[in-house]
Design an enzyme around this catalytic site. Structure first.
Site, PDB file in Angstrom:
ATOM      1  N   ASN A   9      -1.713   1.964  -1.292  1.00 53.13           N
ATOM      2  CA  ASN A   9      -1.982   3.213  -0.572  1.00 53.13           C
ATOM      3  C   ASN A   9      -0.679   3.995  -0.541  1.00 53.13           C
ATOM      4  O   ASN A   9       0.222   3.673   0.231  1.00 53.13           O
ATOM      5  CB  ASN A   9      -2.468   2.887   0.854  1.00 53.13           C
ATOM      6  N   TRP A  10      -0.593   4.987  -1.400  1.00 50.83           N
ATOM      7  CA  TRP A  10       0.666   5.746  -1.499  1.00 50.83           C
ATOM      8  C   TRP A  10       0.876   6.659  -0.299  1.00 50.83           C
ATOM      9  O   TRP A  10       1.969   7.201  -0.121  1.00 50.83           O
ATOM     10  CB  TRP A  10       0.668   6.601  -2.767  1.00 50.83           C
ATOM     11  N   LYS A  11      -0.144   6.882   0.488  1.00 51.40           N
ATOM     12  CA  LYS A  11      -0.071   7.832   1.603  1.00 51.40           C
ATOM     13  C   LYS A  11       0.431   9.198   1.091  1.00 51.40           C
ATOM     14  O   LYS A  11       0.127   9.567  -0.030  1.00 51.40           O
ATOM     15  CB  LYS A  11       0.806   7.289   2.732  1.00 51.40           C
ATOM     16  N   HIS A  96      -8.714   4.764   7.571  1.00 49.46           N
ATOM     17  CA  HIS A  96      -7.345   4.277   7.776  1.00 49.46           C
ATOM     18  C   HIS A  96      -6.906   4.630   9.199  1.00 49.46           C
ATOM     19  O   HIS A  96      -7.238   5.708   9.711  1.00 49.46           O
ATOM     20  CB  HIS A  96      -6.407   4.910   6.747  1.00 49.46           C
ATOM     21  N   GLU A  98      -4.250   5.691  10.357  1.00 46.19           N
ATOM     22  CA  GLU A  98      -3.518   6.964  10.472  1.00 46.19           C
ATOM     23  C   GLU A  98      -4.488   8.138  10.545  1.00 46.19           C
ATOM     24  O   GLU A  98      -4.259   9.105  11.271  1.00 46.19           O
ATOM     25  CB  GLU A  98      -2.537   7.109   9.291  1.00 46.19           C
ATOM     26  N   GLU A 168      -6.553  -4.143   8.988  1.00 46.40           N
ATOM     27  CA  GLU A 168      -5.165  -3.712   9.106  1.00 46.40           C
ATOM     28  C   GLU A 168      -4.789  -3.601  10.578  1.00 46.40           C
ATOM     29  O   GLU A 168      -5.130  -2.600  11.229  1.00 46.40           O
ATOM     30  CB  GLU A 168      -4.979  -2.337   8.460  1.00 46.40           C
ATOM     31  N   GLY A 174       3.453  -0.454   8.436  1.00 49.71           N
ATOM     32  CA  GLY A 174       4.720   0.261   8.277  1.00 49.71           C
ATOM     33  C   GLY A 174       5.783  -0.148   9.283  1.00 49.71           C
ATOM     34  O   GLY A 174       6.785   0.541   9.433  1.00 49.71           O
ATOM     35  N   SER A 214       2.374  -4.301   6.356  1.00 48.95           N
ATOM     36  CA  SER A 214       3.664  -4.838   5.938  1.00 48.95           C
ATOM     37  C   SER A 214       3.545  -6.042   5.017  1.00 48.95           C
ATOM     38  O   SER A 214       4.348  -6.977   5.090  1.00 48.95           O
ATOM     39  CB  SER A 214       4.529  -5.165   7.169  1.00 48.95           C
ATOM     40  N   GLY A 235       0.866  -0.488   1.643  1.00 46.45           N
ATOM     41  CA  GLY A 235       1.443   0.842   1.784  1.00 46.45           C
ATOM     42  C   GLY A 235       2.803   0.914   1.109  1.00 46.45           C
ATOM     43  O   GLY A 235       2.921   1.073  -0.106  1.00 46.45           O
ATOM     44  N   GLY A 236       3.850   0.765   1.903  1.00 44.34           N
ATOM     45  CA  GLY A 236       5.230   0.923   1.428  1.00 44.34           C
ATOM     46  C   GLY A 236       5.532   0.188   0.131  1.00 44.34           C
ATOM     47  O   GLY A 236       6.159   0.752  -0.781  1.00 44.34           O
TER      48      GLY A 236
HETATM   49  C1  PEP Z   1      -1.295   0.841   4.886  1.00 48.30           C
HETATM   50  O1  PEP Z   1      -0.924   1.990   5.014  1.00 48.30           O
HETATM   51  O2  PEP Z   1      -2.491   0.638   4.651  1.00 48.30           O
HETATM   52  C2  PEP Z   1      -0.314  -0.240   4.998  1.00 48.30           C
HETATM   53  C3  PEP Z   1      -0.742  -1.457   5.079  1.00 48.30           C
HETATM   54  O3  PEP Z   1       1.004   0.140   5.042  1.00 48.30           O
HETATM   55  P1  PEP Z   1       2.290  -0.856   4.968  1.00 48.30           P
HETATM   56  O4  PEP Z   1       2.002  -1.842   3.852  1.00 48.30           O
HETATM   57  O5  PEP Z   1       3.427   0.038   4.660  1.00 48.30           O
HETATM   58  O6  PEP Z   1       2.377  -1.534   6.279  1.00 48.30           O
END
Ligand code: PEP
Length: 251
Positions: A9-11, A96, A98, A168, A174, A214, A235-236
């Site tokens: 997930n590049w956001k 998500h 967010e 999640e 994050g 994470s 994500g990251g």
């Molecule tokens: C996400 O945004 O779905 C996510 C899991 O982010 P991260 O891996 O950065 O925690």
């Protein structure tokens, strides 16, 4: 049998050129490799068509990170599920945390998005998960149960079978904090049981349930070794091939 999936997930990261470059690099890294999971990248809307035409979509699936809750019309700034599908993307991340938190996406809105995604033959990667206070109050089971019930349990069995779930925990997204392998297994098993009660063991057994929060090269193997963890939403660590490939190869 259910699929193992590692989805990035590049956001809201990477301009168009950077995004196409990253997708091409990943495509190159996967070219002569056989991996034990499906790989998906979730890009911003504006990248979708260019990314699809820059990679081998038999090897890498492409996801939008959202779609509209309406089919078409006077909804300035929105992007419909049909538009996403017309780019060649095959998936859409929905619900998500967010989007729930910052854009006020309610279970009702998400229900509409899921229906439209399915009607346009997109696979929803549907996110659920509790915030820290809910985990601390031991309410995480009821929270994820209602998130699933409220947005997905009106689907027919045939449609539910097309959904990918992503658990999640919001406190892990994050933040560098990860659920322990035991915490992930415990709640994934609960989610599968919740699905089984509604749609039966067969459907539940075939539902991919991803972990997100994470997840990285250092913890992916342990998380994915749990019987009810079928991969990750990343994500990251999906923003660089050097970080994303070891997660893919954790299977
Ligand atoms: C996400 O945004 O779905 C996510 C899991 O982010 P991260 O891996 O950065 O925690």
């Amino acid at each position: 049998m259910r699929k193992n999936i590692v989805a990035g997930n590049w956001k809201m990261n990477k301009n168009l050129q950077e995004g196409v470059e990253l997708a091409k690099e990943l495509n190159e890294a996967l070219k002569n490799k056989s991996v034990n999971c499906d790989v998906v990248i979730g890009t911003p809307f504006i990248h979708l068509a260019s990314v699809v035409s820059s990679i081998d979509t038999n090897k890498i699936g492409v996801a939008a990170q959202n779609c509209a809750d309406k089919g078409s019309g006077a909804y300035t700034g929105e992007v419909s599920a049909a538009m996403v599908a017309s780019t060649g993307a095959g998936y859409v991340i929905l619900g998500h945390s967010e989007r729930r938190a910052y854009y006020h996406e309610t279970p009702e809105i998400l229900k509409e998005k899921v229906k439209l995604a399915l009607a346009n033959e997109l696979t929803p990667i549907f996110c659920i998960g509790e915030v820290l206070e809910e985990r601390e109050a031991n309410k995480h089971f009821e929270v994820v149960k209602s998130q699933i019930e409220e947005s997905l349990f009106e689907l027919s069995t045939e449609d539910f079978a097309k959904i990918v779930l992503a658990y999640e925990p919001v406190w892990a997204i994050g933040t560098g904090k990860t659920a322990t392998a035991d915490q992930a297994q415990e709640i994934h098993a609960f989610i599968r049981k919740t699905v089984a009660k509604k749609y039966g063991e067969d459907i539940a057994d075939n539902t991919s349930i991803l972990y997100g929060g994470s997840c990285n090269a250092g913890n992916a193997k342990e998380l994915f070794s749990n019987p009810d963890v079928d991969g990750g939403l990343i994500g990251g660590a999906s923003l660089g091939v050097d970080k994303f490939m070891p997660i893919i190869e954790a299977f």
